[in-house]
Scaffold this motif. Structure first.
Motif, PDB file in Angstrom:
ATOM      1  N   ILE A 197      43.912  48.785  36.689  1.00  0.00           N
ATOM      2  CA  ILE A 197      43.457  48.514  38.058  1.00  0.00           C
ATOM      3  C   ILE A 197      43.651  49.805  38.861  1.00  0.00           C
ATOM      4  O   ILE A 197      44.783  50.264  39.015  1.00  0.00           O
ATOM      5  N   PHE A 201      41.983  50.402  44.418  1.00  0.00           N
ATOM      6  CA  PHE A 201      41.082  49.254  44.252  1.00  0.00           C
ATOM      7  C   PHE A 201      41.029  48.395  45.510  1.00  0.00           C
ATOM      8  O   PHE A 201      42.041  48.073  46.107  1.00  0.00           O
ATOM      9  N   TYR A 203      38.867  44.806  46.852  1.00  0.00           N
ATOM     10  CA  TYR A 203      37.890  43.777  46.493  1.00  0.00           C
ATOM     11  C   TYR A 203      36.600  43.957  47.278  1.00  0.00           C
ATOM     12  O   TYR A 203      36.633  44.279  48.471  1.00  0.00           O
TER      13      TYR A 203
ATOM     14  N   ASP B 166      33.408  44.015  40.860  1.00  0.00           N
ATOM     15  CA  ASP B 166      34.849  44.256  40.670  1.00  0.00           C
ATOM     16  C   ASP B 166      35.311  43.924  39.249  1.00  0.00           C
ATOM     17  O   ASP B 166      36.377  44.382  38.827  1.00  0.00           O
ATOM     18  N   ALA B 169      38.854  44.485  36.480  1.00  0.00           N
ATOM     19  CA  ALA B 169      39.970  44.923  37.340  1.00  0.00           C
ATOM     20  C   ALA B 169      40.231  43.879  38.423  1.00  0.00           C
ATOM     21  O   ALA B 169      41.384  43.567  38.737  1.00  0.00           O
ATOM     22  N   GLY B 170      39.163  43.318  38.982  1.00  0.00           N
ATOM     23  CA  GLY B 170      39.306  42.312  40.043  1.00  0.00           C
ATOM     24  C   GLY B 170      39.980  41.042  39.527  1.00  0.00           C
ATOM     25  O   GLY B 170      40.817  40.455  40.211  1.00  0.00           O
ATOM     26  N   LYS B 172      42.010  40.768  36.852  1.00  0.00           N
ATOM     27  CA  LYS B 172      43.417  41.021  36.510  1.00  0.00           C
ATOM     28  C   LYS B 172      44.279  41.172  37.767  1.00  0.00           C
ATOM     29  O   LYS B 172      45.417  40.707  37.805  1.00  0.00           O
ATOM     30  N   LYS B 173      43.713  41.820  38.790  1.00  0.00           N
ATOM     31  CA  LYS B 173      44.471  41.989  40.041  1.00  0.00           C
ATOM     32  C   LYS B 173      44.741  40.628  40.678  1.00  0.00           C
ATOM     33  O   LYS B 173      45.845  40.368  41.143  1.00  0.00           O
ATOM     34  N   PHE B 174      43.735  39.781  40.662  1.00  0.00           N
ATOM     35  CA  PHE B 174      43.919  38.432  41.220  1.00  0.00           C
ATOM     36  C   PHE B 174      45.061  37.711  40.496  1.00  0.00           C
ATOM     37  O   PHE B 174      45.926  37.090  41.127  1.00  0.00           O
ATOM     38  N   ILE B 176      47.669  38.901  38.653  1.00  0.00           N
ATOM     39  CA  ILE B 176      49.031  39.440  38.826  1.00  0.00           C
ATOM     40  C   ILE B 176      49.495  39.319  40.276  1.00  0.00           C
ATOM     41  O   ILE B 176      50.650  38.976  40.539  1.00  0.00           O
ATOM     42  N   ASP B 177      48.586  39.518  41.232  1.00  0.00           N
ATOM     43  CA  ASP B 177      48.954  39.359  42.646  1.00  0.00           C
ATOM     44  C   ASP B 177      49.340  37.905  42.953  1.00  0.00           C
ATOM     45  O   ASP B 177      50.292  37.653  43.695  1.00  0.00           O
ATOM     46  N   GLU B 233      47.713  41.592  27.464  1.00  0.00           N
ATOM     47  CA  GLU B 233      47.933  42.626  28.486  1.00  0.00           C
ATOM     48  C   GLU B 233      48.588  42.041  29.739  1.00  0.00           C
ATOM     49  O   GLU B 233      49.515  42.625  30.293  1.00  0.00           O
ATOM     50  N   LEU B 234      48.100  40.871  30.163  1.00  0.00           N
ATOM     51  CA  LEU B 234      48.669  40.260  31.375  1.00  0.00           C
ATOM     52  C   LEU B 234      50.093  39.779  31.131  1.00  0.00           C
ATOM     53  O   LEU B 234      50.958  39.899  32.008  1.00  0.00           O
ATOM     54  N   ALA B 237      52.219  42.935  31.250  1.00  0.00           N
ATOM     55  CA  ALA B 237      52.286  43.494  32.607  1.00  0.00           C
ATOM     56  C   ALA B 237      53.192  42.636  33.495  1.00  0.00           C
ATOM     57  O   ALA B 237      54.028  43.156  34.240  1.00  0.00           O
TER      58      ALA B 237
END
Lengths: 209, 305
Positions: A197, A201, A203, B166, B169-170, B172-174, B176-177, B233-234, B237
């Protein structure tokens, strides 16, 4: 990290020696509550049918209790999340003469302030282990059973070395979870990197949030 | 024809087992987490939880008092015949929930969302919840899940629409966040089994996430290599974050990340997460056409996906 055995009713000295990260085992009397009782007392203005003595212990929880041969029997016990009772934190400490609140998670800034003013702490289970706890609890009675129901009624327990619970809020304004949160935040960036990421980044906004 | 009494008894025993007996895959994950843990508070927490799971089974009592929302997944053989039909089946399961609540295997947790009325038996509009899938054969399988309030109420269940722009990456970010935001102070009872649903409409993604969290065995992987790799991976991480058991810091923050997907619209990718408690509770029973019942270790809900 020290370990303490405490007996209710608690005195100021019992509480003032505790620091975040210490472990405690609890003995003596305590009572329980969840949302319904606190709304009933603090928002709707009813009075408790008993008077908590100075230095009381409160446990946020809704136990499973069944009646067998006319006697209450505790089937399972696990403190519930204190986070959601934040709006009643100060009132419960002041009106119920509390020196210790036991519950899952932690509480917020206003309760932390009240804890500093009144010498009170919050302790939290670091496991989900009802059966290391149920034998340390004897049920002494219950109030408002018909009004609140079995889960939300205030149960009166007698504890015999119930624990361990970790002190997550001491009476000096410290919170155990702040340090973890800081560490997690530092690790978040590395985790993003691992997952590919990009650091910048953002959204694509499909809707307002 | 499968008799309705046999179904009710099978449902009751499935609830009882689900509430009191923690599956081998969950216990195995705990044993590995204890081995790997360096923080003394976290190690003790994991050990105490593991011990308590064993005692719950021995004493035939709910492993956690929050037995949560009663949820049923029914895998129905295409040729199965149920005495009285599907409405009778659902009534039999509701009876089993009533009996299990009275016996103390379930806490009377379900209440009216506005009035707070507590029926005392966990039965009300749309509760318990039923989901069906259809498979070849004349047998049926019933899976009970106790979906705990901690993992559901404090942000462990979330949704977001990610733009194709996105992409990975979008997504995975969702994930983990969402996990970080819900796990402060141990609110969702980590280490969780984290389910992720990708694609479909909002309800499809949410259902997939819940099924991935509650019905997949720990150690199973999605059969498609790209998804299996995302799961690994998740998992790595999230376990590098240092959240630990009950959020007090430690090496194991998730026991697994399980991902399921559906095809989606060209306009966007609905993503959903659902977390299951560390004391993950599920049980499955197969009922054969001749009325015999077989205890199953794996709901195998996605078998034949």
């Amino acid at each position: 990290m020290a370990t303490y055995e405490l007996r209710a009713p608690l005195k100021d000295e019992d509480v003032m020696q505790l620091r975040v990260g210490d472990l405690v085992y609890l003995s003596g009397p305590c009572f329980t509550c969840r949302s319904k009782l606190q709304r009933y007392i603090f928002d709707e203005g009813h009075t408790l049918p008993f008077t908590p003595e100075e230095g009381s212990i409160l446990i946020h929880n809704g136990p499973i209790v069944v009646k067998e041969d006319g006697k209450w029997k505790l089937m399972s016990f696990m403190p519930t999340s204190s986070l959601r009772f934040e709006k009643w934190g100060r009132a419960s400490i002041e009106q119920w003469n509390l020196k210790l609140i036991c519950g899952k998670t932690t509480m917020g800034a206003e309760t932390a302030k009240a804890m500093q003013e009144h010498r009170c702490v919050h302790v939290s289970p670091q496991s989900v282990s009802p059966f290391l706890w149920v034998d340390a609890i004897e049920i002494r009675g219950v109030d408002l059973f018909d009004e609140m129901g079995s889960i939300e009624a205030p149960w009166h327990f007698e504890m015999d070395k119930l624990g361990p619970f970790v002190v997550d809020m001491d009476c000096y304004g410290n919170n155990l979870f702040d340090a973890v949160t800081e560490q997690v935040e530092a690790n978040r960036k590395k985790a993003y990197e691992k997952l590919g990421i990009p650091a910048d980044f953002e959204y694509t906004r499909l809707y307002d949030e | 024809m499968i008799s309705i009494n046999i179904i009710e008894e099978a449902a009751f025993q499935t609830i009882r087992r689900g509430a009191t007996v923690i599956s081998d895959d969950v216990r195995g994950a705990f044993a590995r987490a204890i081995e790997a843990e360096l923080s003394p508070i976290a190690k003790k927490g994991l050990e105490d939880t593991y011990k308590s799971m064993g005692l719950a089974e021995l004493r035939d009592k709910p492993a956690c008092p929050d037995t949560g929302w009663p949820i049923f997944y029914i895998k129905m053989g295409n040729e199965a015949q149920i005495e009285g039909g599907f409405m009778a089946l659902e009534e039999a399961v509701r009876n089993a929930v009533r009996r299990a609540t009275k016996a103390g295997y379930l806490r009377a947790t379900m209440k009216h969302p506005l009035t707070g009325f507590d029926p005392g038996d966990n039965i009300g509009p749309n509760i318990p919840d039923f989901t069906y899938s259809f498979v070849p054969g004349d047998q049926m399988e019933i899976t009970y899940v106790a979906k705990g309030g901690g993992s559901e109420c404090f942000g462990g269940t979330r949704q977001r629409v990610v733009a194709f722009a996105d992409g990975m990456a979008g997504i995975k970010k969702f994930v983990i966040d969402s996990f970080i935001a819900s796990t402060k102070a141990g609110a969702i009872c980590p280490p969780n089994i984290l389910g992720v649903g990708v694609g479909g409409t909002a309800n499809v993604a949410a259902n997939l996430a819940k099924e991935a969290a509650c019905l997949r065995k720990i150690g199973s992987h999605h059969p498609e290599p790209q998804i299996a790799q995302m799961e690994e991976e998740l998992t790595d991480a999230i376990n590098s974050l240092g959240v630990g058991i009950m959020g007090s810091g430690g090496r194991t923050s998730v026991l697994a990340v399980n991902i399921e997907y559906a095809y989606t619209h060209i306009a966007g990718i609905v993503c959903a997460t659902s977390s299951n408690c560390m004391v993950a509770r599920r049980a499955t029973t197969r009922v054969l056409a001749n009325g015999e019942t077989v205890i199953m270790n794996d709901p195998d809900w996605f078998g034949g996906r």
